[in-house]
Each structure stands twice: as structure tokens, then as C-alpha cells.
Scaffold this motif. Structure first.
Motif, PDB file in Angstrom:
ATOM      1  N   THR A 170       0.828  -1.196   0.000  1.00  0.00           N
ATOM      2  CA  THR A 170       0.000   0.000   0.000  1.00  0.00           C
ATOM      3  C   THR A 170       0.867   1.251   0.000  1.00  0.00           C
ATOM      4  O   THR A 170       0.589   2.212  -0.733  1.00  0.00           O
ATOM      5  CB  THR A 170      -0.937   0.007   1.227  1.00  0.00           C
ATOM      6  N   GLN A 171       1.924   1.238   0.803  1.00  0.00           N
ATOM      7  CA  GLN A 171       2.839   2.382   0.856  1.00  0.00           C
ATOM      8  C   GLN A 171       3.518   2.589  -0.496  1.00  0.00           C
ATOM      9  O   GLN A 171       3.651   3.718  -0.956  1.00  0.00           O
ATOM     10  CB  GLN A 171       3.881   2.143   1.963  1.00  0.00           C
ATOM     11  N   THR A 172       3.917   1.482  -1.123  1.00  0.00           N
ATOM     12  CA  THR A 172       4.553   1.571  -2.437  1.00  0.00           C
ATOM     13  C   THR A 172       3.563   2.106  -3.467  1.00  0.00           C
ATOM     14  O   THR A 172       3.915   2.978  -4.282  1.00  0.00           O
ATOM     15  CB  THR A 172       5.061   0.183  -2.867  1.00  0.00           C
ATOM     16  N   GLU A 173       2.350   1.592  -3.438  1.00  0.00           N
ATOM     17  CA  GLU A 173       1.320   2.058  -4.371  1.00  0.00           C
ATOM     18  C   GLU A 173       1.007   3.524  -4.134  1.00  0.00           C
ATOM     19  O   GLU A 173       0.816   4.286  -5.078  1.00  0.00           O
ATOM     20  CB  GLU A 173       0.047   1.213  -4.212  1.00  0.00           C
ATOM     21  N   TRP A 174       0.954   3.956  -2.892  1.00  0.00           N
ATOM     22  CA  TRP A 174       0.689   5.354  -2.560  1.00  0.00           C
ATOM     23  C   TRP A 174       1.812   6.242  -3.102  1.00  0.00           C
ATOM     24  O   TRP A 174       1.551   7.317  -3.663  1.00  0.00           O
ATOM     25  CB  TRP A 174       0.555   5.510  -1.049  1.00  0.00           C
ATOM     26  N   ALA A 175       3.061   5.797  -2.927  1.00  0.00           N
ATOM     27  CA  ALA A 175       4.198   6.571  -3.445  1.00  0.00           C
ATOM     28  C   ALA A 175       4.120   6.665  -4.975  1.00  0.00           C
ATOM     29  O   ALA A 175       4.373   7.736  -5.549  1.00  0.00           O
ATOM     30  CB  ALA A 175       5.514   5.936  -3.008  1.00  0.00           C
TER      31      ALA A 175
ATOM     32  N   ALA B 200       2.863   9.733  -9.799  1.00  0.00           N
ATOM     33  CA  ALA B 200       2.070   9.864 -11.030  1.00  0.00           C
ATOM     34  C   ALA B 200       1.264  11.162 -11.017  1.00  0.00           C
ATOM     35  O   ALA B 200       1.140  11.834 -12.035  1.00  0.00           O
ATOM     36  CB  ALA B 200       1.137   8.665 -11.189  1.00  0.00           C
ATOM     37  N   GLN B 201       0.727  11.514  -9.850  1.00  0.00           N
ATOM     38  CA  GLN B 201      -0.041  12.746  -9.740  1.00  0.00           C
ATOM     39  C   GLN B 201       0.855  13.963  -9.967  1.00  0.00           C
ATOM     40  O   GLN B 201       0.462  14.903 -10.664  1.00  0.00           O
ATOM     41  CB  GLN B 201      -0.693  12.818  -8.361  1.00  0.00           C
ATOM     42  N   ALA B 202       2.069  13.933  -9.412  1.00  0.00           N
ATOM     43  CA  ALA B 202       3.006  15.040  -9.636  1.00  0.00           C
ATOM     44  C   ALA B 202       3.394  15.118 -11.106  1.00  0.00           C
ATOM     45  O   ALA B 202       3.481  16.210 -11.681  1.00  0.00           O
ATOM     46  CB  ALA B 202       4.239  14.852  -8.761  1.00  0.00           C
ATOM     47  N   SER B 203       3.615  13.967 -11.716  1.00  0.00           N
ATOM     48  CA  SER B 203       3.954  13.940 -13.138  1.00  0.00           C
ATOM     49  C   SER B 203       2.801  14.490 -13.969  1.00  0.00           C
ATOM     50  O   SER B 203       3.014  15.258 -14.914  1.00  0.00           O
ATOM     51  CB  SER B 203       4.277  12.509 -13.558  1.00  0.00           C
TER      52      SER B 203
END
Length: 178
Positions: A77-82, A87-90
Motif C-alpha cells: 500500500t505504501q509503495t502504491e501510494w508513493a 504519477a499525480q506530480a507527473s
């Protein structure tokens, strides 16, 4: 310590009571003492019941595999959140770049349209002046060629009007008139 100290003590106590009960039951059988045999069998039953309860307790309260699965799920979950944040920043960077590019393109188009409008306006003025000049020249030539002179070949036509005064009638009896 993998197990809590209370669990280790309970296991040791159960094993002690079990071996003590077996010894007491065997001693009662060997010496033909029914009370010792029954006491030993009772101690064995209590020890086995406690052992079964201890195993059930360990089975119910042992959460090592679940904790491992939970830790793994939390890590995923932490990896997916990161990844999501990246992706959101990109995406936000891409949106900003596209918006900047569109604004630059819009400004360039507006500038091009303004230049084209000025060029078309100048061309229109030039063509309008040229057409006015041509029209004036054609008009002057037509005046010189006599095309605008009045037509004198035709004769005037006189239209005769009928007599506007009616003839006078004799006045008679009962006739009213002028």
C-alpha cells in the motif's frame, strides 16, 4: 522470546501435571490403590484438557502469519501510494507544460491573426482605392464619349386631354344642373 513468558510457564506446568498424573495413575495401579489411580487419571485429564486449551489458545491468538501478511499489505500500500503521488506530480507537471504550450500557441495565433487582419485591411484599402480610380476613369471616358449626354433624337409626345367641361344641356322642368 517467541512466546510470552506466561505461555511458556503454562506449557511447563501442563507437562509437569501430565507426567505427575501418569506417575500417580501407574503407582495406584501397581499398588492396587483405586484412589491414587483415579487421582492420576483425573490429573491426566486435567493436564490433557489444559494442553488442548493451550493449543487452542495458541492457535487463536497466534497472529504471526496475519501480522506478516498485514506488514506485506502495508508495504504494498505504501509503495502504491508513493507511485500514485509520483504519477499525480507527473500529471500536474504535464498539465502545466501543456497549459503553457497552449497559451504560447494561442498568443502566437492571435499575433498571426492580427498581422493577417492588418494585411487584409491594407489589401482591401488598396483594392478599394484601385476600384475607385478605375470607376472614376471609366466615368470620365464615358463623359468624353458622350454616353452620359441626354438623348435628343426622340421627339416629345404631347398627350391630349379630353374636354374637361361637359356640354351644357337645356334646362327643363325638373332638371337640376348647372
Amino acid at each position: 522470546m517467541r512466546l510470552a513468558s506466561g505461555t511458556a510457564i503454562a506449557s511447563t506446568t501442563v507437562a509437569t501435571v501430565l507426567f505427575g498424573g501418569v506417575a500417580l495413575a501407574l503407582n495406584g495401579i501397581l499398588h492396587d490403590q483405586v484412589s491414587h489411580s483415579l487421582g492420576g487419571v483425573g490429573a491426566i485429564m486435567v493436564a490433557l484438557t489444559a494442553a488442548v486449551l493451550l493449543v487452542i489458545h495458541r492457535w487463536v491468538t497466534d497472529t504471526r502469519t496475519e501480522r506478516g501478511l498485514l506488514a506485506q499489505a502495508q508495504h504494498e500500500t505504501q509503495t502504491e501510494w508513493a507511485r500514485y503521488i509520483a504519477a499525480q506530480a507527473s500529471l500536474e507537471g504535464e498539465r502545466t507544460r501543456m497549459r503553457r504550450d497552449l497559451d504560447e500557441e494561442r498568443a502566437a495565433l492571435l499575433e498571426g491573426i492580427a498581422q493577417e487582419r492588418e494585411a487584409l485591411s491594407a489589401e482591401f484599402e488598396e483594392r478599394s482605392a484601385s476600384l475607385i480610380c478605375e470607376t472614376m476613369e471609366a466615368t470620365v471616358r464615358m463623359f468624353h464619349n458622350g454616353e452620359f449626354a441626354p438623348d435628343t433624337r426622340r421627339g416629345a409626345t404631347l398627350i391630349q386631354f379630353p374636354n374637361q367641361q361637359p356640354e351644357k344641356q337645356p334646362r327643363g322642368h325638373g332638371v337640376v344642373g348647372p
